[in-house]
Motif scaffolding. Structure first.
Motif, PDB file in Angstrom:
ATOM      1  N   HIS A  95       6.977  -5.155   5.899  1.00 11.15           N
ATOM      2  CA  HIS A  95       7.161  -3.803   5.470  1.00 11.15           C
ATOM      3  C   HIS A  95       8.097  -4.017   4.221  1.00 11.15           C
ATOM      4  O   HIS A  95       8.688  -4.908   3.965  1.00 11.15           O
ATOM      5  CB  HIS A  95       7.434  -2.625   6.393  1.00 11.15           C
ATOM      6  CG  HIS A  95       8.630  -2.833   6.973  1.00 11.15           C
ATOM      7  ND1 HIS A  95       8.955  -3.214   8.230  1.00 11.15           N
ATOM      8  CD2 HIS A  95       9.742  -2.334   6.772  1.00 11.15           C
ATOM      9  CE1 HIS A  95       9.903  -3.230   8.692  1.00 11.15           C
ATOM     10  NE2 HIS A  95      10.619  -2.458   7.743  1.00 11.15           N
TER      11      HIS A  95
ATOM     12  N   ASP B 150      -1.422   1.370   3.664  1.00 10.38           N
ATOM     13  CA  ASP B 150      -0.810   1.389   5.085  1.00 10.38           C
ATOM     14  C   ASP B 150       0.514   0.773   5.152  1.00 10.38           C
ATOM     15  O   ASP B 150       0.897   0.458   6.445  1.00 10.38           O
ATOM     16  CB  ASP B 150      -1.962   0.839   5.956  1.00 10.38           C
ATOM     17  CG  ASP B 150      -3.179   1.924   6.005  1.00 10.38           C
ATOM     18  OD1 ASP B 150      -2.985   3.178   5.672  1.00 10.38           O
ATOM     19  OD2 ASP B 150      -4.164   1.455   6.126  1.00 10.38           O
ATOM     20  N   GLN B 151       1.118  -0.035   4.146  1.00 15.84           N
ATOM     21  CA  GLN B 151       2.180  -0.553   4.380  1.00 15.84           C
ATOM     22  C   GLN B 151       3.566   0.267   4.339  1.00 15.84           C
ATOM     23  O   GLN B 151       3.590   1.068   3.662  1.00 15.84           O
ATOM     24  CB  GLN B 151       2.464  -1.799   2.995  1.00 15.84           C
ATOM     25  CG  GLN B 151       3.779  -2.277   3.301  1.00 15.84           C
ATOM     26  CD  GLN B 151       3.962  -3.133   1.863  1.00 15.84           C
ATOM     27  OE1 GLN B 151       3.945  -2.716   0.737  1.00 15.84           O
ATOM     28  NE2 GLN B 151       4.243  -4.721   2.205  1.00 15.84           N
ATOM     29  N   PRO B 152       4.244   0.430   5.420  1.00 16.67           N
ATOM     30  CA  PRO B 152       5.176   1.057   5.710  1.00 16.67           C
ATOM     31  C   PRO B 152       6.405   0.974   4.556  1.00 16.67           C
ATOM     32  O   PRO B 152       6.737  -0.251   4.072  1.00 16.67           O
ATOM     33  CB  PRO B 152       6.040   0.739   7.136  1.00 16.67           C
ATOM     34  CG  PRO B 152       4.682   0.100   7.653  1.00 16.67           C
ATOM     35  CD  PRO B 152       4.007  -0.605   6.781  1.00 16.67           C
TER      36      PRO B 152
ATOM     37  N   THR C 123       3.957  11.664   3.077  1.00 17.34           N
ATOM     38  CA  THR C 123       2.665  10.811   2.797  1.00 17.34           C
ATOM     39  C   THR C 123       2.243  10.014   4.004  1.00 17.34           C
ATOM     40  O   THR C 123       0.980   9.294   3.970  1.00 17.34           O
ATOM     41  CB  THR C 123       3.245   9.626   1.724  1.00 17.34           C
ATOM     42  OG1 THR C 123       4.230   8.813   2.377  1.00 17.34           O
ATOM     43  CG2 THR C 123       3.581  10.394   0.566  1.00 17.34           C
TER      44      THR C 123
ATOM     45  N   ARG D  58       3.469   7.408   5.357  1.00 20.71           N
ATOM     46  CA  ARG D  58       3.646   5.901   5.461  1.00 20.71           C
ATOM     47  C   ARG D  58       5.229   5.613   5.111  1.00 20.71           C
ATOM     48  O   ARG D  58       5.713   4.459   5.070  1.00 20.71           O
ATOM     49  CB  ARG D  58       2.997   5.227   4.211  1.00 20.71           C
ATOM     50  CG  ARG D  58       2.931   5.693   2.863  1.00 20.71           C
ATOM     51  CD  ARG D  58       1.942   4.962   2.339  1.00 20.71           C
ATOM     52  NE  ARG D  58       2.009   3.729   1.946  1.00 20.71           N
ATOM     53  CZ  ARG D  58       1.476   2.882   1.036  1.00 20.71           C
ATOM     54  NH1 ARG D  58       0.688   3.328   0.311  1.00 20.71           N
ATOM     55  NH2 ARG D  58       1.690   1.585   1.355  1.00 20.71           N
TER      56      ARG D  58
ATOM     57  N   ARG E 282       9.001   8.317  12.727  1.00 21.74           N
ATOM     58  CA  ARG E 282       9.167   7.713  11.633  1.00 21.74           C
ATOM     59  C   ARG E 282      10.880   7.876  11.376  1.00 21.74           C
ATOM     60  O   ARG E 282      11.330   7.471  10.166  1.00 21.74           O
ATOM     61  CB  ARG E 282       8.437   7.882  10.402  1.00 21.74           C
ATOM     62  CG  ARG E 282       7.110   7.331  10.581  1.00 21.74           C
ATOM     63  CD  ARG E 282       6.230   7.401   9.129  1.00 21.74           C
ATOM     64  NE  ARG E 282       5.694   9.121   9.488  1.00 21.74           N
ATOM     65  CZ  ARG E 282       5.616   9.995   8.653  1.00 21.74           C
ATOM     66  NH1 ARG E 282       6.451   9.952   7.352  1.00 21.74           N
ATOM     67  NH2 ARG E 282       5.083  11.216   8.612  1.00 21.74           N
TER      68      ARG E 282
END
Length: 267
Positions: free
Chosen positions: A131, A154-156, A182, A184, A218
């Protein structure tokens, strides 16, 4: 260092280590010569058994000491966040050592505005299933929002230091929330660069309630040890953890300190 206890290890997701034998004569600041042993003595408090080493801006793309520290492990579970550029080689070796992300600097204070390089660097990171961790500020949120569609799916994307918001600025909070909405973007509840109330952090209570309440899966925590470019008295990790214990529910606290970092950094 495997965890044989039934109690989940807590993770400090933002520390720096510095080689005391390296000269930093021309750097923007003079770091303390503190490595992972000093962190074990000072920062492994109140259940901390894991840490994420963040490559400091003054070390640039020279990740050798970061890798050396990761490979030693030194009685604590470690992961790393490296700095790379478009030409950096040896990404497989970084991954094998425990690197799980890259860091991009985008801070006027540091004289670095690398946001426009984010898409190409993010694509390089994605080839390793890494990420991106971004040190940016509210004035750049709009530009970051516009770039999101060009980043690997989908990349954090993790924002350092609470995104450098001013805790009572409505526009800052709105911009940070739009990014988090978003799905992500992650955020480090690392208070030392944001709070005006050292070791109390009560000016951040409303902000912390909003972030942990709306985005509990998150949120991360990082101490920013050993607190470079910070005037004494230096912050206390125990005080930060105590503040978050008071302000978060037990489920939010466990997610922030244990399950979220375990998932993101693949402990």
């Amino acid at each position: 260092m495997p965890n044989h206890s039934s109690t989940p290890l807590r993770c400090d997701c933002h520390i720096h280590v510095f080689d005391r034998d390296k000269s930093y004569a021309s750097s923007t600041y003079q770091p303390p010569g503190k490595g992972i042993e000093a962190f074990r003595a000072e920062g492994m408090v109140r259940g901390i058994g894991r840490a994420v080493l963040i490559q400091a801006s003054i070390d640039g793309t020279d990740n050798r000491y970061l890798v050396e520290t990761l490979r030693a492990q030194a009685g604590i579970e470690l992961r790393g966040v490296a700095v790379i550029d478009e030409q950096t080689e040896g990404l497989d070796d970084l991954d094998a050592a425990g690197v799980r992300a890259i860091r991009v600097q985008d801070r006027t204070r540091l004289g670095r505005n690398d946001l426009d390089r984010l898409p190409v660097l993010a694509r390089r990171a994605a080839t390793m299933d890494w990420h991106v961790e971004l040190n940016t500020e509210p004035a750049r949120y709009g530009r970051l929002q516009a770039l999101m569609a060009s980043l690997p799916a989908d990349q954090p994307l993790v924002l350092d230091h609470l995104g450098h918001v001013s805790p009572h600025d409505i526009e800052h909070l709105a911009g940070l929330s739009r990014l988090l909405d978003t799905g992500r973007v992650w955020v480090k509840l690392a208070p030392t660069r944001v709070s005006q109330s050292p070791d109390r952090y009560d000016d951040l209570a409303q902000l912390i309630h909003h972030l942990a309440g709306r985005y509990p899966e998150r949120c991360l925590w990082g101490s920013d040890w050993p607190h470079v470019m910070t005037a004494p008295p230096l912050p206390s990790s125990s005080a930060m953890i105590g503040f978050l214990e008071r302000e978060l529910t037990s489920a939010q606290f466990e997610a922030c300190f244990s399950s979220n970092p375990a998932a993101l950094y693949r402990f």
